[in-house]
Design an enzyme around this catalytic site. Structure first.
Site, short mmCIF file in Angstrom:
data_model
loop_
_atom_site.label_atom_id
_atom_site.label_comp_id
_atom_site.label_asym_id
_atom_site.label_seq_id
_atom_site.Cartn_x
_atom_site.Cartn_y
_atom_site.Cartn_z
N GLY A 209 -26.10 -24.54 -2.79
CA GLY A 209 -25.13 -24.06 -1.80
C GLY A 209 -25.17 -24.92 -0.56
N ASN A 210 -24.58 -24.43 0.51
CA ASN A 210 -24.67 -25.15 1.79
C ASN A 210 -24.66 -24.14 2.93
OD1 ASN A 210 -21.82 -24.72 2.69
ND2 ASN A 210 -21.42 -25.83 0.79
N ASN A 211 -24.77 -24.63 4.16
CA ASN A 211 -24.98 -23.75 5.32
C ASN A 211 -23.71 -23.17 5.92
OD1 ASN A 211 -27.73 -23.80 5.42
ND2 ASN A 211 -27.78 -25.75 6.54
N SER A 212 -22.56 -23.39 5.31
CA SER A 212 -21.32 -22.87 5.91
C SER A 212 -21.38 -21.33 6.01
CB SER A 212 -20.12 -23.29 5.05
OG SER A 212 -18.99 -22.55 5.45
N ALA A 276 -16.36 -25.33 2.83
CA ALA A 276 -17.30 -26.42 2.55
C ALA A 276 -17.58 -26.36 1.05
CB ALA A 276 -18.58 -26.22 3.35
#
Ligand code: CTP
Length: 399
Positions: A209-212, A276
């Site tokens: 995943g990512n930090n969005s 994102a």
């Protein structure tokens, strides 16, 4: 500009209540009709006589106006009368009650009866302001479509320094002017928005995943709705609520987001891709949890579809396409390349080099670049204010 506008000022128990005398004066000077409703706690900080004098109207406190005559203050009429309802200062207690539909005073009853835009200016000490309970109540109020004004930073009545101060009367006046002059410039338009991160499954329990957080895209969705658009929000995993009235489709992976975009893209006039989206996903999704071994683990990744690029290749001449770019070097040059390679009408450039901008913050600092290469740089602002700037640019271009 405020000539004849009907404004209710709801005052609750906070030292900042004294500043509402000045706001009342400013509003009346601009020609607004002001009715003040106070909670019992508010009257400990400023007298009803002061506000009645300045507003030129009796101040309302109780549902029963006179116990001897049985005269009462009609909260339904008040709620319908107003063009705008500002609760300022809004204490943690009143915020909690509003978020939960409680109704034990005239201010809350009028709030629940109001059909007009509601604006909330919190004021409290810094630890109270950042408490998860208060934060989630404020998020809930945002999800009702209310405008929650961020508390300002500075010296607090307790002597502590931090965020929690009510916005100054002049700033509140500006927000009121803005809200009452809100254009419905997106009426009749369908706006498709992607937001949040994507989660690409490795196995049933793990993902890439990512930090969005989803905050930026959701702020755009809420703003587009308030400007009269029909809004379709395709949102990756995010705990941020969107306003009632936004058609929200929650998705998990890039693939699922792409499917949803394909379904709704041709029916949209404007598409704004704030998500994102993962550029890669695991080539294989293990059906069982991958067990730990002593050896290193290699996961093969395959590219996902570039959803924005697909939209650029499939858009009609009448559609307006907005992309986001998050760059760490050669920002302007890279963003301009993306406009051309993805056939965009506008790109919103975020830089991770700017303090206060990006994933983890409630603020953002953006540069907008149009397909004509024109560039507009903006200051660090709340994500709500950035959403307004982006939609101003879109509305101006399509007008
Ligand atoms: N985007 C998308 N689908 C993807 C990847 C990105 O729709 N699979 C969109 C994002 O929503 C954003 C824009 O593309 O609007 C830019 O994403 P960004 O990561 O900055 O650029 P990329 O084109 O992926 O290029 P790079 O990561 O190399 O900078």
């Amino acid at each position: 500009m405020l000539q004849g506008k009907k404004i209710i000022l709801g005052i609750t128990g906070s030292i900042a209540a004294y500043k509402i005398a000045h706001l009342t004066r400013l509003l009346v000077k601009e020609g607004a009709e002001v009715r003040v409703i106070m909670t019992a706690a508010a009257t400990d900080f400023i007298t009803p006589l002061t506000l009645a004098t300045l507003s030129k109207n009796p101040v309302l406190q109780d549902t029963i106006a006179s116990r001897t005559s049985g005269e009462w203050n009609n909260h339904v009429e008040l709620g319908l009368w107003a063009d705008l309802f500002l609760i300022a200062p809004a204490s943690a207690n009143t915020i909690a009650k509003m978020a939960n539909g409680q109704c034990d005073n005239l201010l809350l009853a009028s709030y629940l009866s109001a059909r007009c835009p509601v604006m909330i200016a919190p004021a409290m000490d810094l630890d109270m302001y950042v408490h998860p309970a208060v934060k989630s109540n404020l998020d809930r109020l945002r999800s009702f479509g209310h405008l929650v004004l961020d508390a300002a930073k500075g010296e607090l009545a307790s002597g502590l320094n931090g965020q929690g101060r009510m916005q100054e009367p002049e700033d509140l006046l500006n927000e009121i002017r803005k809200a009452l002059s809100k254009k419905k410039d997106l009426a009749g338009k369908t706006v498709l928005i992607t937001a949040g991160p994507t989660h690409e499954a490795i196995d049933p329990v793990r993902f890439i995943g990512n930090n969005s957080s989803g905050k930026m895209g959701i702020a755009i969705a809420d703003e587009a709705l308030s400007r009269g658009a029909k809004v379709i929000l395709i949102c990756g995993p995010s705990s941020v609520k969107s306003a009632e009235g936004v058609m929200r489709i929650d998705v998990t992976g890039a693939d699922e987001m792409f499917k949803a975009v394909k379904k709704y893209f041709s029916g949209s006039h404007i598409a704004i891709h704030a998500a994102a989206v993962a550029d890669y996903r695991p080539a294989q999704r293990a059906s069982q949890k991958i067990k730990k071994k002593d050896a290193a683990l290699t996961i093969e990744l395959e590219p996902t579809t570039d959803i924005l690029k697909w939209c650029g290749e499939h858009k009609s001449k009448k559609q307006f396409l907005v992309g986001f770019a998050l760059e760490t070097e050669n920002e302007i040059e890279n963003a301009r390349k993306k406009i051309r390679s993805k056939h965009l009408d506008l790109i919103v450039l975020n830089s991770l080099n700017d303090k206060g901008a990006g994933f983890a913050y409630d603020t953002n600092k953006v540069t907008l670049i149009g397909s004509n290469n024109k560039l507009a740089r903006f200051e660090l602002k709340s994500k709500q204010a950035v959403a307004t700037d982006i939609l101003d640019a879109v509305a101006k271009t399509i007008a």
